[in-house]
Design a protein around this motif. Sequence first.
Motif, PDB file in Angstrom:
ATOM      1  N   UNK A   1     -60.163  49.763 -89.759  1.00 37.42           N
ATOM      2  CA  UNK A   1     -59.754  51.081 -89.294  1.00 37.42           C
ATOM      3  C   UNK A   1     -60.064  51.310 -87.832  1.00 37.42           C
ATOM      4  N   UNK A   2     -61.134  50.715 -87.339  1.00 35.63           N
ATOM      5  CA  UNK A   2     -61.493  50.883 -85.935  1.00 35.63           C
ATOM      6  C   UNK A   2     -60.515  50.142 -85.032  1.00 35.63           C
ATOM      7  N   UNK A   3     -60.052  48.982 -85.471  1.00 30.56           N
ATOM      8  CA  UNK A   3     -59.008  48.287 -84.720  1.00 30.56           C
ATOM      9  C   UNK A   3     -57.723  49.116 -84.704  1.00 30.56           C
ATOM     10  N   UNK A   4     -57.417  49.798 -85.810  1.00 28.38           N
ATOM     11  CA  UNK A   4     -56.251  50.680 -85.817  1.00 28.38           C
ATOM     12  C   UNK A   4     -56.342  51.685 -84.675  1.00 28.38           C
ATOM     13  N   UNK A   5     -57.523  52.241 -84.448  1.00 37.57           N
ATOM     14  CA  UNK A   5     -57.683  53.270 -83.424  1.00 37.57           C
ATOM     15  C   UNK A   5     -57.460  52.713 -82.021  1.00 37.57           C
ATOM     16  N   UNK A   6     -58.085  51.594 -81.710  1.00 38.40           N
ATOM     17  CA  UNK A   6     -57.975  51.100 -80.337  1.00 38.40           C
ATOM     18  C   UNK A   6     -56.581  50.546 -80.064  1.00 38.40           C
ATOM     19  N   UNK A   7     -55.949  49.931 -81.070  1.00 33.70           N
ATOM     20  CA  UNK A   7     -54.591  49.430 -80.846  1.00 33.70           C
ATOM     21  C   UNK A   7     -53.575  50.562 -80.822  1.00 33.70           C
TER      22      UNK A   7
ATOM     23  N   UNK B   1     -51.296  41.933 -92.661  1.00 34.32           N
ATOM     24  CA  UNK B   1     -51.585  43.221 -93.294  1.00 34.32           C
ATOM     25  C   UNK B   1     -52.033  44.239 -92.257  1.00 34.32           C
ATOM     26  N   UNK B   2     -52.866  43.819 -91.304  1.00 34.23           N
ATOM     27  CA  UNK B   2     -53.299  44.735 -90.248  1.00 34.23           C
ATOM     28  C   UNK B   2     -52.116  45.179 -89.397  1.00 34.23           C
ATOM     29  N   UNK B   3     -51.220  44.241 -89.087  1.00 33.26           N
ATOM     30  CA  UNK B   3     -50.020  44.589 -88.309  1.00 33.26           C
ATOM     31  C   UNK B   3     -49.150  45.573 -89.083  1.00 33.26           C
ATOM     32  N   UNK B   4     -48.985  45.330 -90.380  1.00 31.25           N
ATOM     33  CA  UNK B   4     -48.188  46.221 -91.212  1.00 31.25           C
ATOM     34  C   UNK B   4     -48.776  47.624 -91.231  1.00 31.25           C
ATOM     35  N   UNK B   5     -50.090  47.725 -91.419  1.00 31.87           N
ATOM     36  CA  UNK B   5     -50.727  49.026 -91.495  1.00 31.87           C
ATOM     37  C   UNK B   5     -50.559  49.796 -90.182  1.00 31.87           C
ATOM     38  N   UNK B   6     -50.753  49.101 -89.059  1.00 29.85           N
ATOM     39  CA  UNK B   6     -50.622  49.757 -87.758  1.00 29.85           C
ATOM     40  C   UNK B   6     -49.198  50.251 -87.548  1.00 29.85           C
ATOM     41  N   UNK B   7     -48.216  49.415 -87.836  1.00 34.82           N
ATOM     42  CA  UNK B   7     -46.819  49.819 -87.655  1.00 34.82           C
ATOM     43  C   UNK B   7     -46.463  50.983 -88.569  1.00 34.82           C
TER      44      UNK B   7
ATOM     45  N   UNK C   1     -60.938  58.086 -90.409  1.00 34.79           N
ATOM     46  CA  UNK C   1     -59.912  57.139 -89.971  1.00 34.79           C
ATOM     47  C   UNK C   1     -58.671  57.859 -89.460  1.00 34.79           C
ATOM     48  N   UNK C   2     -58.339  58.989 -90.047  1.00 35.84           N
ATOM     49  CA  UNK C   2     -57.191  59.763 -89.555  1.00 35.84           C
ATOM     50  C   UNK C   2     -57.544  60.507 -88.263  1.00 35.84           C
ATOM     51  N   UNK C   3     -58.735  61.092 -88.216  1.00 36.50           N
ATOM     52  CA  UNK C   3     -59.155  61.815 -87.013  1.00 36.50           C
ATOM     53  C   UNK C   3     -59.136  60.873 -85.805  1.00 36.50           C
ATOM     54  N   UNK C   4     -59.754  59.721 -85.930  1.00 41.06           N
ATOM     55  CA  UNK C   4     -59.816  58.786 -84.813  1.00 41.06           C
ATOM     56  C   UNK C   4     -58.453  58.288 -84.386  1.00 41.06           C
ATOM     57  N   UNK C   5     -57.564  58.087 -85.363  1.00 38.65           N
ATOM     58  CA  UNK C   5     -56.223  57.581 -85.057  1.00 38.65           C
ATOM     59  C   UNK C   5     -55.439  58.598 -84.226  1.00 38.65           C
ATOM     60  N   UNK C   6     -55.496  59.854 -84.637  1.00 35.25           N
ATOM     61  CA  UNK C   6     -54.752  60.892 -83.915  1.00 35.25           C
ATOM     62  C   UNK C   6     -55.330  61.109 -82.522  1.00 35.25           C
ATOM     63  N   UNK C   7     -56.657  61.160 -82.410  1.00 38.71           N
ATOM     64  CA  UNK C   7     -57.278  61.342 -81.098  1.00 38.71           C
ATOM     65  C   UNK C   7     -56.929  60.177 -80.168  1.00 38.71           C
TER      66      UNK C   7
END
Length: 816
Positions: A378-384, A302-308, A427-433
Amino acid sequence: MTTNDETGPSTTGDGGASVEGLSVAELIERRFDEHHPWRLALVQRDLVWDEGRMSNLLDSLLAGYPIGSLLVCRVRGKSFVLEESGKTRIAATAGHDTWQLLDGQQRIHAMTCLFTDRGDNGTFYLDMTKPRNPDEVVTGRRDARRMVEYVEWRPDGDGAQEPVLPRGNFLRLAGFYEWARHSRPEKIAALADVVEADPKRAMEVLREIDPEFVGDLSGPDLAVATKRTARLLRAWGERSIPIQRFTVDRPSEVLQVFTRINLTGVQLAGEDVFFAAVKTLWTNAEEHLDRVAANTPLLDRVAALRLLARLASLALFTDDLLPLRVERLNGEKGRQLIRRMEQLAAEGSPVLARIGVLGRVLTTKSVLGYGLTAIDWGLFDHVFAWAAVHPNGHDAAVVERDLQAVEAYLLGARAFRYATIFRDGFLRLGFVEALAAGARGESFPLRRIVAGVRRRWEGLKMGRSVVASIDTDDLRMQLVDQNVELFLSIVQRIPYEMPLRDPADPGAGSRRVEWDHIFPQARADAMRVPHPETNYLVHHAHRRLVWHAGNLWALDAPINNRASDSPPSKKFELLRSLPDAATGIASSWPATDQEALSDQERNLVLAAEVALDFKDIERAMLHFRKYVEGRALRIFRSVFHRIGDVTLFSPSSNADSTFPEDAALPELTPLLGLEPDPLVLADVPTVVPDSVVEEPFRSVYALADRAGFGGQLRMLVTLARYLGLVARPYPASVMFAPPANKARMLFTLWPRASKGGTLTIYRSAAAIHQFYPEISEEDARTALGEDGEALLARDEVPAFADSLRALFGAQTSLEG
């Protein structure tokens, strides 16, 4: 839908669905049937039940409670099912007569783990003499586990060398299947009447199931064991579990049924339904996602799916897909997303290589160690995401140079609850940055993200939620209590990858973390004093500290099983007696590691124990409070000293907020290794050119221009239309309405040129909930503000737009 051929008693309901009752025995037999098994429907998620949920299922079976119906279906057209291939599930073609298990996978797997030795989730034991107490209705998982204390569980491999159960009273349940498999289920159910009438026969049956069960019982113990044996036999053999069967024409209807089941009543997470939809459109998704997850244990499917999905959406539409909603996969946009996700997960994808490097660095080098298991997804989404587009993300040495910033970010954002307080906006702000910095080949943007949060949420507040301060000792201890597993993992230096218990004997297995109360819960009842008025004994005010972080540490599971209820003196003696290789989590702990428990703390808790033994409660509690609070503050200092930048997340920090306001995303397609797609749709424009402004808006737009809000109002009108809302212009305002009733206001905007220019908003959460029932009034107010009239400042408009997108994004048609 049409009726199906049935075996066994059944009833036919409206719409062609049929229902039959099966027993636990028949469901397990079906699980092991190689020729006529129920296959897993493609939409099924991973196995997620733990021993606690399984214990509660067993308790329900023994109590005769309903456990819900199971759902199986057939598809007339071509469809796919999941098959296990080693540790991977692959998609296989299903015949038109193949029964697919749509709902019930977790329960059938739990029954297999409970009643057979072919499960993969440890072994369950029934205490045949401990009464069941059904009087207390609970909902919390910890309380629910307390309700089934007569069920014990031991993980595979653990406990075999360290027996902890009085086995004479415990029935090893895994032997039930082999004992019962040669008798018909209904015969075993009938045996229950015989057992109830003859306790001697009950003891014989228990010894047949488990030869280690002594069965030398009498009095109340014998009565409890006899009754429990009869319930066990009935649970096994009675056809009490309803099975619903139906047939559909297309795989999309399987998804339709799955969605309706799980998005009404008790819901699955929206991501689970999104995952199911992805697998319907992308039949071999699990194989690809397993390839992504195999790069690092920090990502599951699920985490892989969300990131992709988020990477693909930003590359295609410059739009973050969060929150994941099944409607996002409709139409051509959905098909484009699937194609991009498949490319990202393909063998040899640069994204896989980069996130694999970061995952290995984190799990082997980070001081967070085992604490990584407590980090928000969500934090793993940002670093990956940062690693996925970094041109040097495949170089471990480069990634390691940024490890301290990544650690501080994961720890700080988790400890101060940024994802919980600021939710999707953060979660969106961190992802874009993170993407922007990675694309430029820069370090992980720890300070930029913190600055962006401070700009958007002044005072680090959102609604009634506020980031916790650490200005006093009480607040520092509170922060440690809220992050106990994360902080203790750092202090005790618990590695992410658990070492072997005995390097010379790999068969003993790897260590497994359990959290132990140094002063045991079992002795907390001794902390009682006379009430000043009634003289009745009541709990001392400081007894609550038994459950605080300062009284917790990590032990290896079998050691904890032996030591958990022992007083501190006995516990320390036991730990000293163990060989170094078996002690605690770290090889030398706790004998020499002062960070786990200092000498002063050890002496204080021992002094509290002695004072309690002598009934000197006030002296004992004085020592105990000093020990718990002192240790909690030392844990705080140790963590903040080791990862200093974590202080940036505190409201009292002087973190720099002067970074440029918006991160500019470059073209992500080449950075992600994606092929150009001529079908990419343009993003929503931020400003509609004057040449295409409709005549009805000219008056209000001219007023907005004079007020200095022209661009902002045009952007909000365009965004609202994109989200499916109706924008109704008036000479001095714009009203936003639902398509179902264009005369009903959701919110209205008034630009005014007076007082230097203002923009007034009027909001109605009740109207939003009426026309969008899935959006609660509370969520509408949290996102858009309280009902009624207020001013919307210029710097608040971007956040308001983000909130609009998050609130109504699921309603957006993706047909183009």
